[in-house]
Design a protein around this motif. Sequence first.
Motif, PDB file in Angstrom:
ATOM      1  N   VAL A 280      34.918  32.206  53.934  1.00 59.38           N
ATOM      2  CA  VAL A 280      34.618  32.283  55.244  1.00 59.38           C
ATOM      3  C   VAL A 280      35.653  32.491  56.406  1.00 59.38           C
ATOM      4  CG1 VAL A 280      31.957  31.821  56.553  1.00 59.38           C
ATOM      5  CG2 VAL A 280      32.039  31.255  54.325  1.00 59.38           C
ATOM      6  N   GLU A 281      36.457  31.162  56.003  1.00 59.87           N
ATOM      7  CA  GLU A 281      37.374  31.903  57.261  1.00 59.87           C
ATOM      8  C   GLU A 281      38.265  32.802  57.165  1.00 59.87           C
ATOM      9  OE1 GLU A 281      41.039  28.747  58.488  1.00 59.87           O
ATOM     10  OE2 GLU A 281      40.091  28.740  56.375  1.00 59.87           O
ATOM     11  N   ASN A 282      38.423  33.649  56.450  1.00 54.26           N
ATOM     12  CA  ASN A 282      38.997  34.329  56.074  1.00 54.26           C
ATOM     13  C   ASN A 282      38.447  35.628  56.947  1.00 54.26           C
ATOM     14  OD1 ASN A 282      41.675  33.330  54.942  1.00 54.26           O
ATOM     15  ND2 ASN A 282      40.985  33.804  53.403  1.00 54.26           N
ATOM     16  N   ALA A 283      37.014  35.380  56.467  1.00 53.04           N
ATOM     17  CA  ALA A 283      36.119  37.140  56.938  1.00 53.04           C
ATOM     18  C   ALA A 283      36.129  36.345  59.139  1.00 53.04           C
ATOM     19  CB  ALA A 283      35.138  36.293  56.084  1.00 53.04           C
ATOM     20  N   ILE A 284      35.813  35.454  59.091  1.00 51.30           N
ATOM     21  CA  ILE A 284      35.883  35.313  60.344  1.00 51.30           C
ATOM     22  C   ILE A 284      36.756  35.872  60.615  1.00 51.30           C
ATOM     23  CG2 ILE A 284      35.305  32.956  61.766  1.00 51.30           C
ATOM     24  CD1 ILE A 284      33.243  32.210  59.954  1.00 51.30           C
ATOM     25  N   GLU A 285      37.729  35.041  60.987  1.00 43.85           N
ATOM     26  CA  GLU A 285      38.982  35.392  61.519  1.00 43.85           C
ATOM     27  C   GLU A 285      39.680  36.951  61.783  1.00 43.85           C
ATOM     28  OE1 GLU A 285      40.880  33.106  63.435  1.00 43.85           O
ATOM     29  OE2 GLU A 285      39.660  31.117  62.949  1.00 43.85           O
ATOM     30  N   HIS A 286      39.260  37.696  60.353  1.00 44.78           N
ATOM     31  CA  HIS A 286      40.084  39.039  60.055  1.00 44.78           C
ATOM     32  C   HIS A 286      38.880  39.624  60.181  1.00 44.78           C
ATOM     33  CE1 HIS A 286      43.811  37.457  59.903  1.00 44.78           C
ATOM     34  NE2 HIS A 286      43.566  36.126  59.513  1.00 44.78           N
ATOM     35  N   GLY A 287      37.677  39.696  60.190  1.00 44.29           N
ATOM     36  CA  GLY A 287      36.309  40.832  59.921  1.00 44.29           C
ATOM     37  C   GLY A 287      36.203  41.354  61.450  1.00 44.29           C
ATOM     38  N   GLY A 288      36.766  41.522  61.848  1.00 43.66           N
ATOM     39  CA  GLY A 288      36.449  42.507  63.061  1.00 43.66           C
ATOM     40  C   GLY A 288      36.492  41.887  64.109  1.00 43.66           C
ATOM     41  N   ALA A 296      26.329  35.739  50.381  1.00 43.70           N
ATOM     42  CA  ALA A 296      25.274  35.556  49.041  1.00 43.70           C
ATOM     43  C   ALA A 296      25.152  35.315  47.943  1.00 43.70           C
ATOM     44  CB  ALA A 296      24.302  37.895  48.949  1.00 43.70           C
ATOM     45  N   ALA A 297      24.346  34.343  47.549  1.00 46.55           N
ATOM     46  CA  ALA A 297      23.987  33.556  46.327  1.00 46.55           C
ATOM     47  C   ALA A 297      23.141  34.249  45.682  1.00 46.55           C
ATOM     48  CB  ALA A 297      24.500  31.893  46.667  1.00 46.55           C
ATOM     49  N   ARG A 307      29.252  36.469  47.848  1.00 40.42           N
ATOM     50  CA  ARG A 307      29.413  37.528  47.756  1.00 40.42           C
ATOM     51  C   ARG A 307      29.702  37.000  49.178  1.00 40.42           C
ATOM     52  NH1 ARG A 307      26.473  41.830  46.695  1.00 40.42           N
ATOM     53  NH2 ARG A 307      27.644  43.004  45.689  1.00 40.42           N
ATOM     54  N   VAL A 308      30.801  37.591  50.100  1.00 42.57           N
ATOM     55  CA  VAL A 308      31.495  36.834  50.809  1.00 42.57           C
ATOM     56  C   VAL A 308      31.838  38.894  51.843  1.00 42.57           C
ATOM     57  CG1 VAL A 308      33.171  35.582  52.481  1.00 42.57           C
ATOM     58  CG2 VAL A 308      31.818  34.877  50.778  1.00 42.57           C
ATOM     59  N   LEU A 357      34.098  38.729  46.320  1.00 46.28           N
ATOM     60  CA  LEU A 357      32.770  38.615  44.979  1.00 46.28           C
ATOM     61  C   LEU A 357      33.400  37.396  44.346  1.00 46.28           C
ATOM     62  CD1 LEU A 357      32.094  42.722  43.761  1.00 46.28           C
ATOM     63  CD2 LEU A 357      31.392  40.489  45.145  1.00 46.28           C
ATOM     64  N   LEU A 358      32.802  36.407  43.868  1.00 41.86           N
ATOM     65  CA  LEU A 358      33.290  35.331  43.345  1.00 41.86           C
ATOM     66  C   LEU A 358      32.413  34.917  42.192  1.00 41.86           C
ATOM     67  CD1 LEU A 358      34.802  31.653  45.603  1.00 41.86           C
ATOM     68  CD2 LEU A 358      33.059  32.290  43.180  1.00 41.86           C
ATOM     69  N   TRP A 359      32.502  34.178  40.850  1.00 40.47           N
ATOM     70  CA  TRP A 359      31.716  34.370  40.186  1.00 40.47           C
ATOM     71  C   TRP A 359      32.376  32.400  39.333  1.00 40.47           C
ATOM     72  CZ3 TRP A 359      35.238  38.707  39.887  1.00 40.47           C
ATOM     73  CH2 TRP A 359      36.045  38.260  39.231  1.00 40.47           C
ATOM     74  N   LEU A 360      31.036  32.254  38.784  1.00 39.65           N
ATOM     75  CA  LEU A 360      31.892  31.587  38.037  1.00 39.65           C
ATOM     76  C   LEU A 360      30.487  30.326  36.577  1.00 39.65           C
ATOM     77  CD1 LEU A 360      29.795  28.217  39.581  1.00 39.65           C
ATOM     78  CD2 LEU A 360      31.908  28.849  40.938  1.00 39.65           C
ATOM     79  N   PRO A 361      30.978  30.037  35.670  1.00 38.29           N
ATOM     80  CA  PRO A 361      29.396  29.673  34.749  1.00 38.29           C
ATOM     81  C   PRO A 361      28.817  28.559  35.045  1.00 38.29           C
ATOM     82  CG  PRO A 361      31.785  29.499  33.877  1.00 38.29           C
ATOM     83  CD  PRO A 361      31.924  29.210  35.188  1.00 38.29           C
ATOM     84  N   CYS A 362      27.086  29.253  35.180  1.00 31.18           N
ATOM     85  CA  CYS A 362      26.150  27.609  35.622  1.00 31.18           C
ATOM     86  C   CYS A 362      25.876  26.939  34.661  1.00 31.18           C
ATOM     87  CB  CYS A 362      25.179  28.632  35.611  1.00 31.18           C
ATOM     88  SG  CYS A 362      24.087  30.285  37.108  1.00 31.18           S
ATOM     89  N   ARG A 363      26.104  25.600  35.990  1.00 31.25           N
ATOM     90  CA  ARG A 363      26.136  24.453  35.048  1.00 31.25           C
ATOM     91  C   ARG A 363      24.823  23.401  36.421  1.00 31.25           C
ATOM     92  NH1 ARG A 363      32.797  23.387  33.597  1.00 31.25           N
ATOM     93  NH2 ARG A 363      33.159  25.339  32.354  1.00 31.25           N
ATOM     94  N   GLU A 364      24.326  22.775  35.502  1.00 31.71           N
ATOM     95  CA  GLU A 364      23.366  22.272  36.631  1.00 31.71           C
ATOM     96  C   GLU A 364      23.726  20.845  36.300  1.00 31.71           C
ATOM     97  OE1 GLU A 364      19.561  23.130  36.427  1.00 31.71           O
ATOM     98  OE2 GLU A 364      19.142  25.165  36.434  1.00 31.71           O
TER      99      GLU A 364
END
Length: 368
Positions: A280-288, A296-297, A307-308, A357-364
């Motif tokens: 999120v920091e990268n998106a804010i600093e270099h997002g326009g 989104a999750a 997805r950021v 895009l980031l993905w990882l296993p679902c572990r509750e």
Amino acid sequence: MEALHSTPTNTLTARSRSSLWIGLWFGVVTLIGLLNALHRYLNNVANRAPALFSVNLIEELTGSLSFGLMLPLLFAALRRIRQLPSRWQRYACHALVLLLLSALHTSLSWGSRALLFQLAGLGHYDYGVMPWRYLMEFPSDIFYYLLVAIVLWLIDRYRAAQQRELRAAQLESALSEARLDALRLQLNPHFLFNTLNAISSIMYERPRVADEMLARIGELLRATLNAKVQEHPLAEEWRLLDLYLDIQRARFGQELAVTIDTDPALARIRVPFLVLQPLVENAIEHGGEDRQVSIAAWRSGAQLQFRVSNPAAAGGAPVHRGHGIGLSNSEARLKHLYGDAAGLRLEQRPGQGWDVLLWLPCREEAAV
């Protein structure tokens, strides 16, 4: 009040293990004696010279139990002999131990048989000419000595291999944890320096905003320093991300617009600590210039995906250029925690900007 004579669990376990080994030892040597006695009795019957089974039983049981009583001392001697530096020293010690073992075994057998024959009402036990008996028993004692030495060597080799595997696994786990801690600690200064630079740029023009940013950064750093694990529930990740976004909202005001799309049912799924903040920091600093960020999750099968997005102009520089620490560390942490089951990818939307895009296993998280 706790009982004064309570026995620790590990002590009970050690006693149970000792009882098991003693029972196994007694069962094996008794079984050997019974089988040898039966063999001798049937051999006598086959040769038309039957004898009392009790005589064979006493002789064979005393022989096997006498040898079995010396096993603990034999184990200790064999292990000490292995540590000797010279091969000839080891050979000489083996010969000496074998001679002593055979002499003691024959003497114990003779003494115990003489006693048990009297107790069983079988009269005097005649073991023959004793010097020849010592020589007679020596070949069989050589066989049993070699058998015990080989079996003990195999058992010790197996235990040593298990211990090496355990130590290797422990070292690998410790190394992995150290790497993860190093990656996480590398992210904290990166975020801290960026935020402090932002505060220093507005502290004279907007002191109230700078003060609010310092309060938020204090909360976030306190949560970071108190963290003892690499993962926490997604709900806690959203809370920490909200603290970070409060800092950025105080800094940019109406220029910053952040939307979060998630499902409350995902709240207990475990995610790496502060995995979203650098993205999120990268998106804010270099997002326009508009600084519009969407997060989104969602769950897709056995995966949790994020997805950021930011509205950088088409053809603009990738989000991670100049800020490789955030994305590279996030990717490295995912690799250490989940292997190939997790990952991170940068995608360009034609004419719209960039997505992470980031993905990882679902572990509750376990329910409390």
